[in-house]
Write a protein that holds these residues in place. Structure first.
Motif, PDB file in Angstrom:
ATOM      1  N   ASP A   1      -3.055 -10.260  -5.616  1.00  0.00           N
ATOM      2  CA  ASP A   1      -1.659  -9.466  -4.980  1.00  0.00           C
ATOM      3  C   ASP A   1      -2.566  -9.557  -4.458  1.00  0.00           C
ATOM      4  OD1 ASP A   1      -1.557  -6.668  -4.620  1.00  0.00           O
ATOM      5  OD2 ASP A   1      -2.529  -5.813  -5.941  1.00  0.00           O
ATOM      6  N   PRO A   2      -0.610  -9.727  -3.510  1.00  0.00           N
ATOM      7  CA  PRO A   2      -0.932  -9.628  -1.519  1.00  0.00           C
ATOM      8  C   PRO A   2      -1.185  -8.265  -1.382  1.00  0.00           C
ATOM      9  CG  PRO A   2       1.025 -10.095  -2.456  1.00  0.00           C
ATOM     10  CD  PRO A   2       0.226  -9.660  -3.738  1.00  0.00           C
ATOM     11  N   ASN A   3      -1.474  -7.160  -1.930  1.00  0.00           N
ATOM     12  CA  ASN A   3      -1.400  -6.243  -1.461  1.00  0.00           C
ATOM     13  C   ASN A   3      -3.243  -6.473  -0.888  1.00  0.00           C
ATOM     14  OD1 ASN A   3       1.254  -4.210  -1.349  1.00  0.00           O
ATOM     15  ND2 ASN A   3       0.288  -4.647  -3.879  1.00  0.00           N
ATOM     16  N   TYR A   4      -3.952  -7.214  -0.503  1.00  0.00           N
ATOM     17  CA  TYR A   4      -5.080  -6.865  -0.376  1.00  0.00           C
ATOM     18  C   TYR A   4      -6.002  -7.881   0.575  1.00  0.00           C
ATOM     19  CZ  TYR A   4      -5.520  -3.383  -3.780  1.00  0.00           C
ATOM     20  OH  TYR A   4      -5.658  -2.218  -4.840  1.00  0.00           O
ATOM     21  N   LEU A   5      -6.262  -7.584   1.580  1.00  0.00           N
ATOM     22  CA  LEU A   5      -6.622  -8.630   2.373  1.00  0.00           C
ATOM     23  C   LEU A   5      -8.664  -8.708   2.445  1.00  0.00           C
ATOM     24  CD1 LEU A   5      -4.758 -10.219   5.940  1.00  0.00           C
ATOM     25  CD2 LEU A   5      -7.172  -8.542   5.630  1.00  0.00           C
ATOM     26  N   ALA A   6      -8.968  -9.622   2.678  1.00  0.00           N
ATOM     27  CA  ALA A   6     -10.526  -9.479   3.432  1.00  0.00           C
ATOM     28  C   ALA A   6     -10.596 -10.011   4.464  1.00  0.00           C
ATOM     29  CB  ALA A   6     -11.156 -10.437   2.651  1.00  0.00           C
ATOM     30  N   THR A   7     -11.554  -9.461   5.209  1.00  0.00           N
ATOM     31  CA  THR A   7     -11.642  -9.636   6.197  1.00  0.00           C
ATOM     32  C   THR A   7     -13.432  -9.991   6.689  1.00  0.00           C
ATOM     33  OG1 THR A   7     -11.536 -10.043   8.736  1.00  0.00           O
ATOM     34  CG2 THR A   7     -11.592  -8.158   8.277  1.00  0.00           C
ATOM     35  N   MET A   8     -14.136 -10.264   8.069  1.00  0.00           N
ATOM     36  CA  MET A   8     -15.378  -9.350   8.215  1.00  0.00           C
ATOM     37  C   MET A   8     -15.451 -10.306   9.861  1.00  0.00           C
ATOM     38  SD  MET A   8     -16.912 -13.178   7.133  1.00  0.00           S
ATOM     39  CE  MET A   8     -16.414 -14.827   8.228  1.00  0.00           C
ATOM     40  N   ALA A   9     -16.604 -10.083  10.489  1.00  0.00           N
ATOM     41  CA  ALA A   9     -16.911  -9.366  11.271  1.00  0.00           C
ATOM     42  C   ALA A   9     -18.044 -10.820  12.074  1.00  0.00           C
ATOM     43  CB  ALA A   9     -17.288  -7.980  12.095  1.00  0.00           C
TER      44      ALA A   9
ATOM     45  N   MET B   1      -3.374  -3.247   2.153  1.00  0.00           N
ATOM     46  CA  MET B   1      -1.676  -3.199   2.921  1.00  0.00           C
ATOM     47  C   MET B   1      -0.765  -1.702   2.630  1.00  0.00           C
ATOM     48  SD  MET B   1      -1.792  -6.334   4.584  1.00  0.00           S
ATOM     49  CE  MET B   1      -3.993  -5.728   4.432  1.00  0.00           C
ATOM     50  N   ARG B   2      -1.337  -1.007   1.807  1.00  0.00           N
ATOM     51  CA  ARG B   2      -0.843   0.342   1.862  1.00  0.00           C
ATOM     52  C   ARG B   2      -1.404   1.708   2.458  1.00  0.00           C
ATOM     53  NH1 ARG B   2      -0.864  -1.143  -4.746  1.00  0.00           N
ATOM     54  NH2 ARG B   2      -2.398  -1.549  -4.004  1.00  0.00           N
ATOM     55  N   VAL B   3      -2.596   1.188   2.889  1.00  0.00           N
ATOM     56  CA  VAL B   3      -3.629   2.403   3.051  1.00  0.00           C
ATOM     57  C   VAL B   3      -3.984   1.467   4.431  1.00  0.00           C
ATOM     58  CG1 VAL B   3      -5.316   3.619   2.930  1.00  0.00           C
ATOM     59  CG2 VAL B   3      -4.014   2.817   0.977  1.00  0.00           C
ATOM     60  N   SER B   4      -3.466   1.315   5.663  1.00  0.00           N
ATOM     61  CA  SER B   4      -3.594  -0.038   6.861  1.00  0.00           C
ATOM     62  C   SER B   4      -4.792   0.910   7.816  1.00  0.00           C
ATOM     63  CB  SER B   4      -2.221   0.077   7.981  1.00  0.00           C
ATOM     64  OG  SER B   4      -1.948   1.125   8.033  1.00  0.00           O
ATOM     65  N   CYS B   5      -5.082   0.496   8.447  1.00  0.00           N
ATOM     66  CA  CYS B   5      -6.872   0.553   8.806  1.00  0.00           C
ATOM     67  C   CYS B   5      -8.159   1.575   8.134  1.00  0.00           C
ATOM     68  CB  CYS B   5      -5.955   1.658   9.962  1.00  0.00           C
ATOM     69  SG  CYS B   5      -4.952   0.727  10.712  1.00  0.00           S
ATOM     70  N   THR B   6      -7.429   1.332   7.241  1.00  0.00           N
ATOM     71  CA  THR B   6      -8.453   2.065   6.146  1.00  0.00           C
ATOM     72  C   THR B   6      -9.596   1.324   4.595  1.00  0.00           C
ATOM     73  OG1 THR B   6      -7.986   4.390   6.924  1.00  0.00           O
ATOM     74  CG2 THR B   6      -9.738   4.157   4.981  1.00  0.00           C
ATOM     75  N   PRO B   7     -10.758   0.975   4.623  1.00  0.00           N
ATOM     76  CA  PRO B   7     -10.916  -0.652   4.635  1.00  0.00           C
ATOM     77  C   PRO B   7     -11.536   0.800   2.167  1.00  0.00           C
ATOM     78  CG  PRO B   7     -12.824  -0.130   6.209  1.00  0.00           C
ATOM     79  CD  PRO B   7     -11.413   1.147   6.291  1.00  0.00           C
ATOM     80  N   VAL B   8     -10.267  -0.375   1.460  1.00  0.00           N
ATOM     81  CA  VAL B   8     -10.697   0.361   0.812  1.00  0.00           C
ATOM     82  C   VAL B   8     -12.166  -0.231  -0.207  1.00  0.00           C
ATOM     83  CG1 VAL B   8      -8.480   0.203  -0.387  1.00  0.00           C
ATOM     84  CG2 VAL B   8     -10.069  -1.940  -0.574  1.00  0.00           C
ATOM     85  N   ALA B   9     -12.969  -1.309   0.536  1.00  0.00           N
ATOM     86  CA  ALA B   9     -14.605  -1.024   0.571  1.00  0.00           C
ATOM     87  C   ALA B   9     -14.537  -2.417   1.215  1.00  0.00           C
ATOM     88  CB  ALA B   9     -14.890  -2.007  -1.683  1.00  0.00           C
ATOM     89  N   ARG B  10     -16.255  -1.482   0.863  1.00  0.00           N
ATOM     90  CA  ARG B  10     -17.018  -2.547   1.497  1.00  0.00           C
ATOM     91  C   ARG B  10     -18.158  -3.471   0.938  1.00  0.00           C
ATOM     92  NH1 ARG B  10     -16.955  -1.958   7.408  1.00  0.00           N
ATOM     93  NH2 ARG B  10     -14.943  -0.100   8.195  1.00  0.00           N
ATOM     94  N   LEU B  11     -18.331  -4.892   0.929  1.00  0.00           N
ATOM     95  CA  LEU B  11     -19.336  -5.796   0.078  1.00  0.00           C
ATOM     96  C   LEU B  11     -20.439  -5.492   1.425  1.00  0.00           C
ATOM     97  CD1 LEU B  11     -16.497  -7.678  -0.920  1.00  0.00           C
ATOM     98  CD2 LEU B  11     -17.343  -5.615  -1.781  1.00  0.00           C
ATOM     99  N   ASN B  12     -21.171  -5.508   0.771  1.00  0.00           N
ATOM    100  CA  ASN B  12     -23.111  -5.686   1.426  1.00  0.00           C
ATOM    101  C   ASN B  12     -23.871  -6.694   0.610  1.00  0.00           C
ATOM    102  OD1 ASN B  12     -22.660  -3.225   0.205  1.00  0.00           O
ATOM    103  ND2 ASN B  12     -23.192  -1.883   1.900  1.00  0.00           N
TER     104      ASN B  12
END
Length: 236
Positions: free
Chosen positions: A149-157, A168-179
């Motif tokens: 599903d290319p709508n979703y992307l993961a990143t890390m700091a 991608m459909r809700v830019s600038c607001t994470p849909v989840a934070r995996l911790n």
């Protein structure tokens, strides 16, 4: 390996065999010096294998075009040229990845030291889209597109214990934070066969497999989804 709803375990014991390798092509766009800015990452376009993208600490991303020439002996002569080079961020660029969105050829994203995720289209390089900005402007080290599903992307700091999931459909607001980690996350890999599974690697080896050192990177096999490869600080 993390399901966005559950946590599971995975075991893998790959067999490694020695194979002959050879240099096919050397890509270098620095014509005026023997030295060039350090490359930080690269990604091969899955739809068009003639496209290869690299990121660099000089703030740029370079898209290379590859050509296969005539056969010389048993070897196809491969050459490459710079298709385009662009200033992707105002600081170092740490990762680049092509997206499968829109046919999977022209869209790619990058992350860098300025703490942003930016998306580009090879057909319209005068503009880019800022998908996400880290609230504390921490450098972002890696990004990885969902394979299904290319709508979703993961990143890390940098030095972060969590992985940020973006839509991608809700830019600038994470849909989840995996911790789930207790130490810095170093690698991310989406499952090739599932849109809701992701594997993360960190300085704290947990879950099903315990390495003998800090895990630095992880990849999920696209043709063998039961296999996951990691690298850590033990050399043979």
């Amino acid at each position: 390996m993390t399901d966005l709803n559950t946590t599971r375990s995975l075991f893998a014991h790959p067999q490694v065999s020695d194979r002959e390798t050879r240099l096919e092509c050397l890509l270098n766009n620095n014509k005026n010096s023997d030295f060039c800015a350090q490359l930080t990452s690269f990604d091969w376009n899955e739809v068009d294998p003639n496209l290869l993208g690299t990121s660099s600490i000089d703030t740029t991303c370079t898209i290379w075009g590859l050509e296969t020439g005539q056969v010389l002996g048993r070897v196809n002569l491969v050459t490459g040229h710079v298709k385009t080079q662009l200033i992707a961020h105002d600081k170092e660029v740490y990762d680049i990845s092509f997206s499968r969105a829109g046919g999977g050829r022209d869209t790619f994203a990058s992350v860098g030291a300025n703490g942003s995720v930016r998306m580009f289209d090879l057909r319209h390089l005068k503009h880019s889209t800022i998908i996400y900005d880290d609230p504390q402007h921490h450098p972002l080290l890696r990004l990885c597109w969902n394979k299904q599903d290319p709508n979703y992307l993961a990143t890390m700091a940098m030095d972060s214990l969590e992985v940020v999931i973006l839509d991608m459909r809700v830019s600038c607001t994470p849909v989840a934070r995996l911790n789930n980690h207790r130490a810095c996350v170093n690698g991310i890999a989406w499952a090739p066969h599932s849109s809701c599974h992701i594997c993360t690697a960190a300085d704290d080896p947990i879950l099903a497999y315990t390495a003998e050192g800090q895990i630095n990177n992880v990849q999920w096999a696209s043709t063998q989804p039961d296999w996951i490869a990691i690298c850590y600080n033990k050399f043979y």
